[in-house]
Scaffold this motif. Structure first.
Motif, PDB file in Angstrom:
ATOM      1  N   MET A   1       0.965  -1.083  -0.031  1.00 58.60           N
ATOM      2  CA  MET A   1       0.064  -0.010   0.055  1.00 58.60           C
ATOM      3  C   MET A   1       0.858   1.159   0.030  1.00 58.60           C
ATOM      4  SD  MET A   1      -2.848   1.439   2.847  1.00 58.60           S
ATOM      5  CE  MET A   1      -3.252  -0.464   2.994  1.00 58.60           C
ATOM      6  N   VAL A   2       0.718   2.266  -0.826  1.00 56.77           N
ATOM      7  CA  VAL A   2       1.328   3.485  -0.947  1.00 56.77           C
ATOM      8  C   VAL A   2       0.765   4.296  -0.284  1.00 56.77           C
ATOM      9  CG1 VAL A   2       2.448   4.955  -2.590  1.00 56.77           C
ATOM     10  CG2 VAL A   2       2.397   2.690  -3.243  1.00 56.77           C
ATOM     11  N   LEU A   3       1.525   5.098   0.755  1.00 51.59           N
ATOM     12  CA  LEU A   3       0.911   6.223   1.413  1.00 51.59           C
ATOM     13  C   LEU A   3       1.791   7.306   1.231  1.00 51.59           C
ATOM     14  CD1 LEU A   3      -0.921   6.935   3.870  1.00 51.59           C
ATOM     15  CD2 LEU A   3       0.868   6.314   5.648  1.00 51.59           C
ATOM     16  N   VAL A   4       1.106   8.648   0.843  1.00 48.22           N
ATOM     17  CA  VAL A   4       1.681   9.745   0.541  1.00 48.22           C
ATOM     18  C   VAL A   4       1.503  10.568   1.931  1.00 48.22           C
ATOM     19  CG1 VAL A   4       1.659  11.967  -0.779  1.00 48.22           C
ATOM     20  CG2 VAL A   4       1.297   9.537  -1.955  1.00 48.22           C
ATOM     21  N   MET A   5       2.222  11.270   2.443  1.00 48.66           N
ATOM     22  CA  MET A   5       2.288  12.011   3.691  1.00 48.66           C
ATOM     23  C   MET A   5       3.082  13.146   3.406  1.00 48.66           C
ATOM     24  SD  MET A   5       2.520   9.382   6.668  1.00 48.66           S
ATOM     25  CE  MET A   5       4.172   9.069   6.650  1.00 48.66           C
ATOM     26  N   ASP A   6       2.696  14.326   4.294  1.00 49.36           N
ATOM     27  CA  ASP A   6       3.449  15.619   4.096  1.00 49.36           C
ATOM     28  C   ASP A   6       4.646  15.198   5.238  1.00 49.36           C
ATOM     29  OD1 ASP A   6       2.302  15.738   6.946  1.00 49.36           O
ATOM     30  OD2 ASP A   6       1.008  17.177   6.188  1.00 49.36           O
ATOM     31  N   ASN A   7       5.346  16.148   5.650  1.00 52.34           N
ATOM     32  CA  ASN A   7       6.595  16.218   6.585  1.00 52.34           C
ATOM     33  C   ASN A   7       6.371  16.551   8.018  1.00 52.34           C
ATOM     34  OD1 ASN A   7       9.062  15.235   5.216  1.00 52.34           O
ATOM     35  ND2 ASN A   7       8.083  16.691   3.655  1.00 52.34           N
ATOM     36  N   LEU A   8       5.275  16.399   8.522  1.00 56.09           N
ATOM     37  CA  LEU A   8       4.792  16.701   9.785  1.00 56.09           C
ATOM     38  C   LEU A   8       5.621  15.682  10.621  1.00 56.09           C
ATOM     39  CD1 LEU A   8       2.789  18.568  11.496  1.00 56.09           C
ATOM     40  CD2 LEU A   8       1.398  16.944  11.362  1.00 56.09           C
ATOM     41  N   ASN A   9       6.204  16.085  11.844  1.00 58.32           N
ATOM     42  CA  ASN A   9       6.669  15.349  12.614  1.00 58.32           C
ATOM     43  C   ASN A   9       6.130  14.118  13.097  1.00 58.32           C
ATOM     44  OD1 ASN A   9       5.266  16.657  14.403  1.00 58.32           O
ATOM     45  ND2 ASN A   9       6.892  17.076  15.901  1.00 58.32           N
ATOM     46  N   THR A  10       4.856  14.094  13.331  1.00 56.56           N
ATOM     47  CA  THR A  10       3.846  12.951  13.831  1.00 56.56           C
ATOM     48  C   THR A  10       3.725  11.928  12.783  1.00 56.56           C
ATOM     49  OG1 THR A  10       1.899  13.931  13.337  1.00 56.56           O
ATOM     50  CG2 THR A  10       2.872  14.204  15.525  1.00 56.56           C
ATOM     51  N   HIS A  11       4.361  12.339  11.276  1.00 52.86           N
ATOM     52  CA  HIS A  11       3.862  11.176  10.261  1.00 52.86           C
ATOM     53  C   HIS A  11       4.976  10.317  10.047  1.00 52.86           C
ATOM     54  CE1 HIS A  11       0.778  14.145   8.569  1.00 52.86           C
ATOM     55  NE2 HIS A  11       0.372  13.858   9.828  1.00 52.86           N
ATOM     56  N   GLY A  12       5.153   9.343  10.622  1.00 48.49           N
ATOM     57  CA  GLY A  12       6.021   8.217  10.600  1.00 48.49           C
ATOM     58  C   GLY A  12       5.870   7.095  10.985  1.00 48.49           C
ATOM     59  N   ILE A  13       6.589   5.996  10.627  1.00 49.60           N
ATOM     60  CA  ILE A  13       6.354   4.644  11.092  1.00 49.60           C
ATOM     61  C   ILE A  13       6.135   4.729  12.708  1.00 49.60           C
ATOM     62  CG2 ILE A  13       7.430   2.300  11.459  1.00 49.60           C
ATOM     63  CD1 ILE A  13       6.147   2.985   8.529  1.00 49.60           C
ATOM     64  N   GLY A  14       7.188   5.240  13.379  1.00 55.18           N
ATOM     65  CA  GLY A  14       6.811   5.453  14.902  1.00 55.18           C
ATOM     66  C   GLY A  14       5.559   5.835  15.413  1.00 55.18           C
ATOM     67  N   SER A  15       4.735   6.410  14.653  1.00 54.71           N
ATOM     68  CA  SER A  15       3.454   6.733  15.119  1.00 54.71           C
ATOM     69  C   SER A  15       2.547   5.417  15.244  1.00 54.71           C
ATOM     70  CB  SER A  15       2.804   7.783  14.140  1.00 54.71           C
ATOM     71  OG  SER A  15       3.549   9.071  14.013  1.00 54.71           O
ATOM     72  N   LEU A  16       2.798   4.677  14.216  1.00 49.15           N
ATOM     73  CA  LEU A  16       1.971   3.277  14.291  1.00 49.15           C
ATOM     74  C   LEU A  16       2.257   2.608  15.644  1.00 49.15           C
ATOM     75  CD1 LEU A  16       2.723   1.986  10.771  1.00 49.15           C
ATOM     76  CD2 LEU A  16       0.640   2.858  11.646  1.00 49.15           C
ATOM     77  N   TYR A  17       3.437   2.529  16.280  1.00 48.15           N
ATOM     78  CA  TYR A  17       3.882   1.947  17.421  1.00 48.15           C
ATOM     79  C   TYR A  17       3.210   2.847  18.816  1.00 48.15           C
ATOM     80  CZ  TYR A  17       6.834  -1.163  14.790  1.00 48.15           C
ATOM     81  OH  TYR A  17       7.327  -1.996  14.049  1.00 48.15           O
ATOM     82  N   GLU A  18       2.827   4.117  18.569  1.00 50.31           N
ATOM     83  CA  GLU A  18       2.077   4.634  19.714  1.00 50.31           C
ATOM     84  C   GLU A  18       0.647   4.382  19.536  1.00 50.31           C
ATOM     85  OE1 GLU A  18       3.083   8.668  19.249  1.00 50.31           O
ATOM     86  OE2 GLU A  18       5.323   8.408  19.212  1.00 50.31           O
ATOM     87  N   ALA A  19       0.240   4.110  18.323  1.00 49.56           N
ATOM     88  CA  ALA A  19      -1.489   3.773  18.333  1.00 49.56           C
ATOM     89  C   ALA A  19      -1.578   2.304  18.248  1.00 49.56           C
ATOM     90  CB  ALA A  19      -1.725   4.342  16.906  1.00 49.56           C
ATOM     91  N   PHE A  20      -0.766   1.508  18.055  1.00 51.48           N
ATOM     92  CA  PHE A  20      -1.226  -0.199  18.102  1.00 51.48           C
ATOM     93  C   PHE A  20      -0.327  -0.896  18.933  1.00 51.48           C
ATOM     94  CE2 PHE A  20      -2.471   1.696  13.881  1.00 51.48           C
ATOM     95  CZ  PHE A  20      -3.909   1.536  13.962  1.00 51.48           C
ATOM     96  N   GLU A  21      -0.586  -2.144  19.159  1.00 54.27           N
ATOM     97  CA  GLU A  21       0.223  -2.981  19.733  1.00 54.27           C
ATOM     98  C   GLU A  21       1.330  -3.338  18.801  1.00 54.27           C
ATOM     99  OE1 GLU A  21       0.203  -4.418  22.720  1.00 54.27           O
ATOM    100  OE2 GLU A  21      -1.693  -3.066  22.999  1.00 54.27           O
ATOM    101  N   PRO A  22       2.684  -3.592  19.418  1.00 52.24           N
ATOM    102  CA  PRO A  22       3.891  -3.737  18.674  1.00 52.24           C
ATOM    103  C   PRO A  22       3.714  -4.809  17.389  1.00 52.24           C
ATOM    104  CG  PRO A  22       4.481  -3.543  20.778  1.00 52.24           C
ATOM    105  CD  PRO A  22       3.086  -3.478  20.575  1.00 52.24           C
ATOM    106  N   ALA A  23       3.007  -5.663  17.773  1.00 56.13           N
ATOM    107  CA  ALA A  23       2.782  -6.809  16.608  1.00 56.13           C
ATOM    108  C   ALA A  23       2.013  -6.187  15.223  1.00 56.13           C
ATOM    109  CB  ALA A  23       2.338  -8.173  17.085  1.00 56.13           C
ATOM    110  N   GLU A  24       0.889  -5.837  15.707  1.00 55.60           N
ATOM    111  CA  GLU A  24       0.198  -5.110  14.700  1.00 55.60           C
ATOM    112  C   GLU A  24       0.727  -3.865  14.145  1.00 55.60           C
ATOM    113  OE1 GLU A  24      -4.468  -3.648  14.158  1.00 55.60           O
ATOM    114  OE2 GLU A  24      -3.679  -4.026  16.294  1.00 55.60           O
ATOM    115  N   ALA A  25       1.545  -2.921  14.772  1.00 53.06           N
ATOM    116  CA  ALA A  25       2.378  -1.890  14.227  1.00 53.06           C
ATOM    117  C   ALA A  25       3.189  -2.242  13.126  1.00 53.06           C
ATOM    118  CB  ALA A  25       2.784  -1.091  15.206  1.00 53.06           C
ATOM    119  N   PHE A  26       3.856  -3.228  13.487  1.00 54.53           N
ATOM    120  CA  PHE A  26       5.047  -3.802  12.692  1.00 54.53           C
ATOM    121  C   PHE A  26       4.279  -4.626  11.404  1.00 54.53           C
ATOM    122  CE2 PHE A  26       7.397  -7.480  10.885  1.00 54.53           C
ATOM    123  CZ  PHE A  26       8.764  -6.904  11.131  1.00 54.53           C
ATOM    124  N   ALA A  27       3.442  -5.336  11.504  1.00 50.51           N
ATOM    125  CA  ALA A  27       2.621  -5.707  10.450  1.00 50.51           C
ATOM    126  C   ALA A  27       2.016  -4.675   9.590  1.00 50.51           C
ATOM    127  CB  ALA A  27       1.333  -6.729  10.979  1.00 50.51           C
TER     128      ALA A  27
END
Length: 107
Positions: A1-27
């Motif tokens: 899946m292609v995701l186009v994002m701006d450069n806001l500091n909260t827009h990154g892979i790390g945000s997934l780990y803040e919102a989801f459990e680690p296994a789900e964020a990794f997936a």
């Protein structure tokens, strides 16, 4: 899946780990292909402007069915293309020095 994002500091892979459990964020992270837009002005801004215009000029009412929607969108697109409108950026350096004066040192 292609995701186009701006450069806001909260827009990154790390945000997934803040919102989801680690296994789900990794997936989720494994499924994403992230493309960042340029930091200063981008085609994404132009696309957002165009979608806003489309919404105000064409989609500002209830449309009965998909066939009517398709016809309305096609008519709007033909007219928009015929007009050959362009985005006119009016925010000059002088404007920036006034509006964003906290970013410009006094010399």
């Amino acid at each position: 899946m292609v995701l186009v994002m701006d450069n806001l500091n909260t827009h990154g892979i790390g945000s997934l780990y803040e919102a989801f459990e680690p296994a789900e964020a990794f997936a989720l992270a494994q499924r994403l292909e992230i493309h960042h837009t340029p930091k200063h002005g981008s085609w994404l801004n132009v696309a957002e402007i165009e979608l806003s215009v489309l919404t105000r000029q064409c989609l500002d009412r209830r449309i009965e069915d998909l066939e009517t929607l398709g016809a309305e969108l096609a008519a709007w697109q033909r007219q928009t293309n015929a007009d050959q409108r362009q985005v006119q950026w009016h925010f000059t350096t002088d404007d920036a020095r006034i509006k964003l004066r906290h970013l410009y040192p006094n010399t």
